[in-house]
Every structure is written in C-alpha cells, then in structure tokens.
Design a protein around this motif. Structure first.
Motif, PDB file in Angstrom:
ATOM      1  N   LYS A 163      -0.861   1.840 -15.091  1.00  0.00           N
ATOM      2  CA  LYS A 163      -1.000   1.753 -13.638  1.00  0.00           C
ATOM      3  C   LYS A 163      -0.316   2.929 -12.936  1.00  0.00           C
ATOM      4  O   LYS A 163       0.855   3.206 -13.175  1.00  0.00           O
ATOM      5  CB  LYS A 163      -0.391   0.420 -13.179  1.00  0.00           C
TER       6      LYS A 163
ATOM      7  N   ILE B 233      -0.001   1.615   0.406  1.00  0.00           N
ATOM      8  CA  ILE B 233      -0.376   2.263  -0.860  1.00  0.00           C
ATOM      9  C   ILE B 233       0.823   3.010  -1.442  1.00  0.00           C
ATOM     10  O   ILE B 233       1.517   3.744  -0.729  1.00  0.00           O
ATOM     11  CB  ILE B 233      -1.542   3.255  -0.617  1.00  0.00           C
ATOM     12  N   GLY B 234       1.057   2.812  -2.712  1.00  0.00           N
ATOM     13  CA  GLY B 234       2.110   3.566  -3.395  1.00  0.00           C
ATOM     14  C   GLY B 234       1.517   4.262  -4.609  1.00  0.00           C
ATOM     15  O   GLY B 234       0.878   3.619  -5.444  1.00  0.00           O
TER      16      GLY B 234
ATOM     17  N   GLY C  35      -0.386   1.160  -6.688  1.00  0.00           N
ATOM     18  CA  GLY C  35      -0.524  -0.234  -6.262  1.00  0.00           C
ATOM     19  C   GLY C  35      -0.874  -0.286  -4.784  1.00  0.00           C
ATOM     20  O   GLY C  35      -0.475   0.600  -4.011  1.00  0.00           O
ATOM     21  N   ILE C  36      -1.630  -1.301  -4.405  1.00  0.00           N
ATOM     22  CA  ILE C  36      -2.051  -1.432  -3.008  1.00  0.00           C
ATOM     23  C   ILE C  36      -1.732  -2.845  -2.518  1.00  0.00           C
ATOM     24  O   ILE C  36      -2.037  -3.822  -3.202  1.00  0.00           O
ATOM     25  CB  ILE C  36      -3.576  -1.171  -2.863  1.00  0.00           C
ATOM     26  N   LEU C  37      -1.101  -2.912  -1.365  1.00  0.00           N
ATOM     27  CA  LEU C  37      -0.784  -4.213  -0.767  1.00  0.00           C
ATOM     28  C   LEU C  37      -1.340  -4.234   0.656  1.00  0.00           C
ATOM     29  O   LEU C  37      -0.840  -3.528   1.530  1.00  0.00           O
ATOM     30  CB  LEU C  37       0.736  -4.424  -0.746  1.00  0.00           C
TER      31      LEU C  37
ATOM     32  N   PHE D 102       8.063  -3.168  -5.574  1.00  0.00           N
ATOM     33  CA  PHE D 102       7.326  -1.971  -5.986  1.00  0.00           C
ATOM     34  C   PHE D 102       8.326  -0.832  -6.120  1.00  0.00           C
ATOM     35  O   PHE D 102       8.982  -0.440  -5.154  1.00  0.00           O
ATOM     36  CB  PHE D 102       6.227  -1.618  -4.972  1.00  0.00           C
TER      37      PHE D 102
ATOM     38  N   ALA E 190      13.109  -1.023  -0.437  1.00  0.00           N
ATOM     39  CA  ALA E 190      12.686  -2.411  -0.689  1.00  0.00           C
ATOM     40  C   ALA E 190      11.160  -2.476  -0.686  1.00  0.00           C
ATOM     41  O   ALA E 190      10.558  -3.275   0.030  1.00  0.00           O
ATOM     42  CB  ALA E 190      13.277  -3.338   0.372  1.00  0.00           C
ATOM     43  N   GLY E 191      10.552  -1.586  -1.492  1.00  0.00           N
ATOM     44  CA  GLY E 191       9.087  -1.542  -1.580  1.00  0.00           C
ATOM     45  C   GLY E 191       8.557  -2.879  -2.092  1.00  0.00           C
ATOM     46  O   GLY E 191       9.113  -3.451  -3.021  1.00  0.00           O
ATOM     47  N   ARG E 192       7.485  -3.350  -1.464  1.00  0.00           N
ATOM     48  CA  ARG E 192       6.955  -4.667  -1.828  1.00  0.00           C
ATOM     49  C   ARG E 192       5.613  -4.558  -2.536  1.00  0.00           C
ATOM     50  O   ARG E 192       4.769  -3.747  -2.168  1.00  0.00           O
ATOM     51  CB  ARG E 192       6.792  -5.527  -0.570  1.00  0.00           C
TER      52      ARG E 192
ATOM     53  N   ARG F  90       2.373  -7.019  -4.669  1.00  0.00           N
ATOM     54  CA  ARG F  90       1.671  -8.284  -4.461  1.00  0.00           C
ATOM     55  C   ARG F  90       2.452  -9.423  -5.117  1.00  0.00           C
ATOM     56  O   ARG F  90       3.254  -9.217  -6.002  1.00  0.00           O
ATOM     57  CB  ARG F  90       0.251  -8.204  -5.038  1.00  0.00           C
TER      58      ARG F  90
ATOM     59  N   TYR G 139       4.497   6.901  -0.596  1.00  0.00           N
ATOM     60  CA  TYR G 139       4.460   5.504  -0.155  1.00  0.00           C
ATOM     61  C   TYR G 139       3.995   5.520   1.295  1.00  0.00           C
ATOM     62  O   TYR G 139       4.626   6.162   2.140  1.00  0.00           O
ATOM     63  CB  TYR G 139       5.854   4.874  -0.298  1.00  0.00           C
ATOM     64  N   PHE G 140       2.875   4.892   1.564  1.00  0.00           N
ATOM     65  CA  PHE G 140       2.358   4.979   2.933  1.00  0.00           C
ATOM     66  C   PHE G 140       1.539   3.757   3.304  1.00  0.00           C
ATOM     67  O   PHE G 140       0.987   3.076   2.434  1.00  0.00           O
ATOM     68  CB  PHE G 140       1.540   6.268   3.126  1.00  0.00           C
ATOM     69  N   SER G 141       1.503   3.479   4.612  1.00  0.00           N
ATOM     70  CA  SER G 141       0.782   2.308   5.118  1.00  0.00           C
ATOM     71  C   SER G 141      -0.037   2.722   6.318  1.00  0.00           C
ATOM     72  O   SER G 141       0.482   3.343   7.255  1.00  0.00           O
ATOM     73  CB  SER G 141       1.764   1.214   5.548  1.00  0.00           C
TER      74      SER G 141
ATOM     75  N   ASP H 136      -5.727  -2.353  -8.485  1.00  0.00           N
ATOM     76  CA  ASP H 136      -4.746  -1.489  -9.164  1.00  0.00           C
ATOM     77  C   ASP H 136      -5.480  -0.283  -9.728  1.00  0.00           C
ATOM     78  O   ASP H 136      -6.568  -0.420 -10.289  1.00  0.00           O
ATOM     79  CB  ASP H 136      -4.079  -2.244 -10.325  1.00  0.00           C
TER      80      ASP H 136
ATOM     81  N   THR I   2       7.230   0.801   3.947  1.00  0.00           N
ATOM     82  CA  THR I   2       6.340   1.322   5.002  1.00  0.00           C
ATOM     83  C   THR I   2       5.460   0.200   5.564  1.00  0.00           C
ATOM     84  O   THR I   2       5.068   0.250   6.724  1.00  0.00           O
ATOM     85  CB  THR I   2       5.476   2.501   4.494  1.00  0.00           C
TER      86      THR I   2
HETATM   87  C1  BTN Z   1       1.283  -3.923  -6.181  1.00  0.00           C
HETATM   88  O1  BTN Z   1       1.019  -3.157  -7.092  1.00  0.00           O
HETATM   89  O2  BTN Z   1       1.655  -5.100  -6.395  1.00  0.00           O
HETATM   90  C2  BTN Z   1       1.171  -3.438  -4.769  1.00  0.00           C
HETATM   91  C3  BTN Z   1       2.161  -2.351  -4.466  1.00  0.00           C
HETATM   92  C4  BTN Z   1       2.041  -1.786  -3.062  1.00  0.00           C
HETATM   93  C5  BTN Z   1       3.087  -0.742  -2.779  1.00  0.00           C
HETATM   94  C6  BTN Z   1       2.908  -0.070  -1.456  1.00  0.00           C
HETATM   95  S1  BTN Z   1       3.973   1.315  -1.290  1.00  0.00           S
HETATM   96  C7  BTN Z   1       3.643   1.421   0.393  1.00  0.00           C
HETATM   97  C8  BTN Z   1       3.578   0.020   0.933  1.00  0.00           C
HETATM   98  N1  BTN Z   1       4.900  -0.466   1.275  1.00  0.00           N
HETATM   99  C9  BTN Z   1       5.275  -1.486   0.522  1.00  0.00           C
HETATM  100  O3  BTN Z   1       6.369  -2.072   0.617  1.00  0.00           O
HETATM  101  N2  BTN Z   1       4.330  -1.779  -0.367  1.00  0.00           N
HETATM  102  C10 BTN Z   1       3.170  -0.915  -0.229  1.00  0.00           C
END
Ligand code: BTN
Length: 332
Positions: A197, A221-222, A200-202, A137, A128-130, A132, A146-148, A190, A103
């Motif tokens: 945990k 945020i996931g 997670g927030i990126l 993720f 392909a959640g990302r 930090r 999962y949202f941004s 976190d 997202t």
């Molecule tokens: C972490 O814990 O390292 C950060 C994780 C962040 C995950 C969220 S899920 C929604 C958004 N999309 C992503 O690809 N990453 C963030």
C-alpha cells in the motif's frame, strides 16, 4: 483560520514562481517580470526573497536577473498553486502547514467555521493522521504528502462509495503520469504498488442537520512518497513511490486537478474503465465480512457507482457498496 495556515494565493509570488519554473535554465530580469506581471520591481524582489525563504534555490546575476536552479521537491502552497495553473488555482483556496494534527480535521474545522467553496489543506507532517475504521495513518515529516480537499457537492451524493472510488482513480492517474509506474487499486480505495500500500484515502461527509443531505465533503489523501522506515505494524504491507525524486507539489496538484474535474459532474462511470483496468481484486477470490459473518466468493465486476460484485460458489451474487465492509484478497 488565517493564523493557522500559510495562505496560498499570494499572486505575485505564485506568478514569479510560475515564470521561473517555465523558464528554467534561463535568466529573467526583475524588470521584465515586473512589467509582465504589472507589479513593481520591489514586489518581484519581495516575492523572490519569500520563495528563497521557503527553500527555492534562486540565483541572481546583476543585469541578467533571476533563475530557478532546481525544483523544490518538498510540498508548499505556492508550489501546488504553480503546478495547478491559472484555471485550476482559481477554483480553490490552498492552505499549507508544515505540521498539523490531521488535514481532514483542519478541513472540518474550516467547514464548521462557515467556510464555503473549495479548499485544499495540505501538510508535510500529521501528528494524528486518521485512517479508516478509526485506525491511525502514519504521516512522517517530509517523506509523504497529506492533503484534504474540502468541497460542496453540487449533486445529491447518494453513493459514498462512488466518491471514494473516484478519488482512488484520481490518485492512481497522478502517480502513473508522474512516475510511469502502474498503481493498482484495492477496492474500495487503497492504492498499491507492487503488492504494497502506497496511499490511503479517507472521505468524510458533513451533513446538513436540517435537510439531512451532504453539505460538504472532505476527501483526505495520504501518499507515501519516500518513506523508507515504517512502524512495525505497517512494515510488511506499506511502501513508497520508488521512482527517485518526485516533486511533491506537482503530485498533489495533479491529484487535485483530477479531483476537481470529477467534481464537475460527480459521475464515476466516466472513470470506471480506468478503475477496472487497475483494480486489484477483479477476478480474485475475496473474503468479506458483513454483519459479523464472513463470506467468500470471486470478485466479478465493479458497477458504474463503484460497488463491487462478488459471486459465491452457490451461484448467488452480492453487490457490496459499503466502504465499511472489509474485503480480503487471497493474493495481492
Ligand atoms: C486509510 O488508509 O485507512 C486512510 C488513510 C487516509 C489518510 C489521509 S492523510 C490526509 C487526511 N488526513 C487524515 O487524517 N487522514 C487523511
């Protein structure tokens, strides 16, 4: 863009859902809804059919009307909009997709294609959640949200750490309100429940090439809602909300409301007390790595921009304001 997402602001559908949600256990006639919403009965019928297709269980009885049988607990754009309410849903566009790569990527694509304003990109799965520091993720289907949030800061953001710490408070508050559990925040952002945990927030900034200032921010945020099986590498350290059934749309809406409130002032100091009360590292022995060197000390304070103050055994202190510094807590 239009083709990529299910557009969220379908007013009649949203309003029908809102009406049925607020009158749970009662029947509302199509005619009454049509009058109240100033649309035709056919539009109400169409909205109800669309909601049913999305999975909402709506019963209908001739001469009585419609009733929502139970909460649809999975994430949807209309669910988020309904829980945001009029005031907040007017402040942003909501896009939902059952499955996306990330997202945060979607928000950045929207930004690159000239989108301005606030938008929320949410999904029930990321392929392909990302995370930090280039980590993945884990974002399995339907058991997490999962949202941004894509936003343009009105203030000149000088401290990225205050944005990420503020986002952590917004998530922790939403979890606490909805589940009654008390989350803890590990600096920077976190979120932990009982030592593991849960979120997670990126946060990623999009910089204006000309001015060098931050033109847009993506706060991703996931939250693990009901994931029970994690990949081996996360098994010992990850958890989910363990409070039975949680309405995913309501969870997202609550976080977003808090975020939008914060985005009015960009003032982390208003959230500082909550952050400190829920901070996992304060008073604990921590190790941090800076420029390849490992240091030890006690975490003594959080500043009003979200930086972490660490006191070393020789009496010196260091204020850590970079989210890229790894902090390890002796015992979570
Ligand atoms: C972490 O814990 O390292 C950060 C994780 C962040 C995950 C969220 S899920 C929604 C958004 N999309 C992503 O690809 N990453 C963030």
């Amino acid at each position: 863009m239009q083709g990529l997402f299910l557009r969220g602001n379908m007013t009649t559908k949203q309003q029908v859902l809102k009406t049925l949600t607020s009158r749970k256990g009662e029947y509302t006639s199509g005619e009454d809804m049509a009058k109240a919403l100033r649309v035709s009965r056919a539009s109400v019928w169409k909205a109800v059919s669309a909601l049913k297709k999305e999975g909402y269980q709506i019963a209908s009885i001739t001469n009585k009307g419609y009733t929502l049988l139970e909460d649809k607990t999975l994430l949807s754009a209309s669910g988020v909009l309904a829980h945001l309410g009029e005031e907040y849903s007017a402040k942003l566009e909501v896009y939902y997709s059952p499955s996306v790569d990330s997202t945060n990527n979607q928000a950045k694509v929207a930004c690159a294609s000239g989108f301005t304003g606030n938008a929320l990109f949410c999904a029930s799965e990321q392929t392909a959640g990302r995370g930090r520091r280039g980590r993945d993720f884990y974002s399995p289907k339907d058991t997490g949200v999962y949202f941004s949030l894509l936003t343009s800061p009105s203030e000149d953001i000088t401290s990225s750490v205050s944005v990420t710490t503020a986002a952590a408070v917004c998530v922790a508050k939403a979890i606490e309100e909805l589940t009654g559990e008390t989350p803890q925040i590990k600096w920077v952002n976190d979120i932990y429940l009982q030592g593991k945990k849960v979120c997670g927030i990126l946060s990623e900034a999009v910089t204006d090439f000309e001015t060098g200032s931050i033109s847009n921010l993506v706060i991703g945020i996931g939250i693990n809602v009901s994931t029970t099986q994690f990949p081996e590498e996360f098994e010992a350290t990850a958890t989910s909300l363990n409070s039975g059934e949680v309405n995913q749309s309501e969870l997202v809406a609550r976080v977003v409301k808090h975020l939008l409130e914060y985005c009015e002032s960009w003032d982390f100091s208003a959230l500082l007390d909550y952050y400190k009360e829920h901070c996992l590292v304060l008073g604990k022995q921590v190790t941090y790595e800076s420029k390849g060197v490992t240091h030890e000390g006690t975490a003594t304070d959080i500043t009003n921009t979200g930086a972490l103050v660490v006191k070393h055994s020789d009496g010196t202190t260091k204020t850590l304001d970079s989210g890229e510094i790894t902090v390890r807590v002796d015992k979570v």
